[in-house]
Enzyme design. Sequence first.
Site, mmCIF file in Angstrom:
data_model
loop_
_atom_site.group_PDB
_atom_site.id
_atom_site.type_symbol
_atom_site.label_atom_id
_atom_site.label_comp_id
_atom_site.label_asym_id
_atom_site.label_seq_id
_atom_site.Cartn_x
_atom_site.Cartn_y
_atom_site.Cartn_z
ATOM 1 N N TYR A 106 44.812 25.830 32.358
ATOM 2 C CA TYR A 106 43.849 25.792 33.464
ATOM 3 C C TYR A 106 44.015 24.517 34.290
ATOM 4 C CZ TYR A 106 39.484 26.178 36.061
ATOM 5 O OH TYR A 106 38.549 26.262 37.075
ATOM 6 N N GLU A 159 47.355 24.622 42.332
ATOM 7 C CA GLU A 159 46.677 25.308 43.435
ATOM 8 C C GLU A 159 46.246 24.315 44.514
ATOM 9 O OE1 GLU A 159 43.507 27.905 42.155
ATOM 10 O OE2 GLU A 159 44.639 28.537 40.381
#
EC number: 4.2.1.134
Length: 221
Positions: A147, A154
């Site tokens: 994550y 991102e």
Amino acid sequence: MAGVGSAVRRLYLSVYNWAVFFGWAQVLYYAVATLLESGHEAVYDAVERPLQFAQTAAFMEILHGLVGLVRSPVSATLPQIGSRLFLTWGVLWSFPETHSHILVTSLVISWSITEVIRYSFFGMKEAFGFTPSWLLWLRYSTFMLLYPTGICSEVGLIYIALPYMKASEKYSLRMPNKWNFSFDYFYASILSIAIYMPGSPHMFTYMLAQRKKALSKAKTA
């Protein structure tokens, strides 16, 4: 009739999960093979189509939650899938200048490992009614590494795309126009980066709570 409905639901979710699993397995295979053979600059071109298929298919999970096919809260599913669709189509597909960056590789590998585990977990659960303990542990543990690497990738790729968004004015709407409305994709993308700041720790905390709940339940089963 309830039994028939339950069987149809399980069959549909089983087919859905395994279909998307194979899509992500393709992404992972092509990403790793291309990285080793040609370097990170070539990874996006190798994974583009299966990535677009697998990630866009995740939109169905929002609908699954809305109609009650699954128990996952839409409030948790919507932002996660929305941000990924934004990266897939609104950044990577829309701005080819980002394709050769190494963050594409870290993004794709983080996403694909996560989803290969997740979809196989739910695929086994729907198809066979159980999941092996090792797969349960992977499902609720690997996010602790993947994550953060996925989120950093991102945010980094949105930031890298910002100059190209500003220069091209793609997806922006200027006044005057017949709708009497203006929209700036560049500033909207900056806002999305700002949303990651409180959103990411909140989501990580939510997943930690889910991990504790799932693993505790497995121990007492």
